[in-house]
Design an enzyme around this catalytic site. Structure first.
Site, PDB file in Angstrom:
ATOM      1  N   THR A   1       7.694   1.444   2.555  1.00 13.60           N
ATOM      2  CA  THR A   1       7.719   2.809   2.017  1.00 13.60           C
ATOM      3  C   THR A   1       9.025   3.051   1.272  1.00 13.60           C
ATOM      4  OG1 THR A   1       6.313   3.621   3.801  1.00 13.60           O
ATOM      5  CG2 THR A   1       7.566   5.267   2.576  1.00 13.60           C
TER       6      THR A   1
ATOM      7  N   ASN B   1       0.811  -1.216   0.000  1.00 14.94           N
ATOM      8  CA  ASN B   1       0.000   0.000   0.000  1.00 14.94           C
ATOM      9  C   ASN B   1       0.844   1.266   0.000  1.00 14.94           C
ATOM     10  OD1 ASN B   1       0.927  -0.519   2.630  1.00 14.94           O
ATOM     11  ND2 ASN B   1      -0.848   0.417   3.599  1.00 14.94           N
ATOM     12  N   LYS B   2       2.138   1.150   0.305  1.00 10.53           N
ATOM     13  CA  LYS B   2       3.000   2.327   0.379  1.00 10.53           C
ATOM     14  C   LYS B   2       3.296   2.934  -0.989  1.00 10.53           C
ATOM     15  CE  LYS B   2       3.469   2.232   4.869  1.00 10.53           C
ATOM     16  NZ  LYS B   2       2.874   3.284   5.727  1.00 10.53           N
ATOM     17  N   ASP B   3       3.007   2.207  -2.063  1.00 11.90           N
ATOM     18  CA  ASP B   3       3.135   2.804  -3.399  1.00 11.90           C
ATOM     19  C   ASP B   3       2.284   4.056  -3.515  1.00 11.90           C
ATOM     20  OD1 ASP B   3       4.717   0.671  -4.083  1.00 11.90           O
ATOM     21  OD2 ASP B   3       3.405  -0.108  -5.650  1.00 11.90           O
TER      22      ASP B   3
ATOM     23  N   ALA C   1       3.972   7.028  -1.694  1.00 10.38           N
ATOM     24  CA  ALA C   1       5.238   7.408  -2.339  1.00 10.38           C
ATOM     25  C   ALA C   1       4.973   8.259  -3.573  1.00 10.38           C
ATOM     26  CB  ALA C   1       6.040   6.161  -2.703  1.00 10.38           C
TER      27      ALA C   1
END
Length: 341
Positions: free
Chosen positions: A75, A43-45, A48
């Site tokens: 992340t 989910n950190k895409d 970012a």
């Protein structure tokens, strides 16, 4: 031809998948928002790309600049990926608690990695928070992402993940269960969902050894709550401003051991190769089910944040599990043996 210009256009729009065998006998319907479908496998895409593009729009980030961040791994990978595509240098301060798989992946993506001791206070000069700040001060033309204290972390999920869940459930969601580390995912989703239906219950998942649950209940940071734990990307020894505690209804704490076994159970029963925090989120649901939280009208969405491939040296490694004492309980699974012919 129908082609993507690059992998960044594939970020978001992840599937909602019904859970079946692992919730057999549970009351209600259970679904996972499967964030491993992002190109960076977490989910950190989302944050970012959003934070970097907002910095570009504001002129804060310019060609040739360096991106610096504090990360437990996911992340950092997403930032390294976006940096590669957009042409920025990337330097990451990583917790030593992060799996070797994650650290190796960061290095493979071209990032410069500083591995910092996990079991030190947030204001210790060796902590990954302080190392990232020091590097930012020393390196001219650098941008510190600062995900724990960056409102854009929340905004990314308010703009994308929350609306996706609302529409994918045809507005029928009654409960959202999500792990809380920086707090951006749960806060952004919760803010959007509560605006659509204030009765939706938002349940945060915290780790034993973290301060978030008690802070949510009392408004006080109790340092006596802090002690080392193994789960990555979940819980904190400080209070991130990227967590909006007002939109979270309650927190549930889970153990390292239960979360590890539940992640493996999800993989075996659902065929979804999930990470440690996904196991933690599912474990919280199991505990809530035992407490009678759900009924036959419940529509429960559980966010599985990342992919199991990042934990091959940890929860999917039988030797590591044994070293932690996670196979010592008779009720837990025995390690599978690999047979060589």
């Amino acid at each position: 031809m129908k082609v993507e210009k690059n992998i960044l256009s594939l970020i978001g729009s992840t599937p909602l998948i019904q859970l079946n065998k692992i919730v057999d006998g549970f009351e209600g319907n259970f679904f996972t928002k499967f964030e491993a479908y992002n190109p960076g496998h977490s989910n950190k895409d989302r944050i970012a790309l959003h934070i970097i593009e907002e910095a570009e729009k504001k002129g804060i980030l310019k060609p040739g600049d360096t991106i610096i961040e504090t990360t437990s791994g996911n992340t950092g990978f997403s930032l390294a990926m976006v940096s590669l595509i957009k042409g920025y240098e990337c330097i990451l301060a990583v917790s030593s608690k992060s799996s070797k798989d994650k650290i190796d992946m960061l290095h493979a993506m071209g990032a410069k990695v500083y591995v910092c001791p996990a079991n030190v206070t947030a204001d210790d000069s060796r902590s990954y928070y302080q190392v990232a700040k020091t590097l930012h001060n020393e390196i001219k033309e650098s941008v510190y992402i600062n995900q724990y204290f960056n409102d854009l972390n929340i905004e990314a999920h308010y703009n994308t993940t929350g609306p996706e869940i609302w529409h994918q459930t045809n507005t029928e969601i009654t409960h959202l269960v999500a792990c809380s580390g920086t707090g951006g995912t749960i806060s952004g989703c919760a803010k959007y969902l509560k605006e659509q239906n204030s009765n939706i219950e938002i349940i945060g998942v915290d780790a034993y050894g973290s301060v978030l649950k008690k802070y949510h209940e009392t408004g006080e940071l109790d340092t006596d709550e802090i002690y080392p734990y193994r789960i990555e990307g979940l819980g904190k020894n400080l209070i991130p401003t990227a967590t909006n505690f007002e939109v979270i209804d309650t927190f549930v704490k889970v153990t390292d051991e239960d979360s590890a076994h539940t992640a493996r159970e999800v993989t075996r029963k659902e065929g979804l190769f999930v990470g440690y925090t996904s196991g933690a989120a599912m474990q919280a649901v199991k505990q809530l089910q035992q407490e009678g939280k759900f009924n036959d009208k419940s529509c429960v969405v559980i966010i599985f944040p990342d992919h199991g491939s990042r934990y091959m040296s940890k929860i999917y490694n039988d030797n590591w599990m044994s070293e932690q004492g996670f196979f010592d309980t008779a009720s837990q699974e025995a390690p599978n043996k690999i047979e060589y012919v």
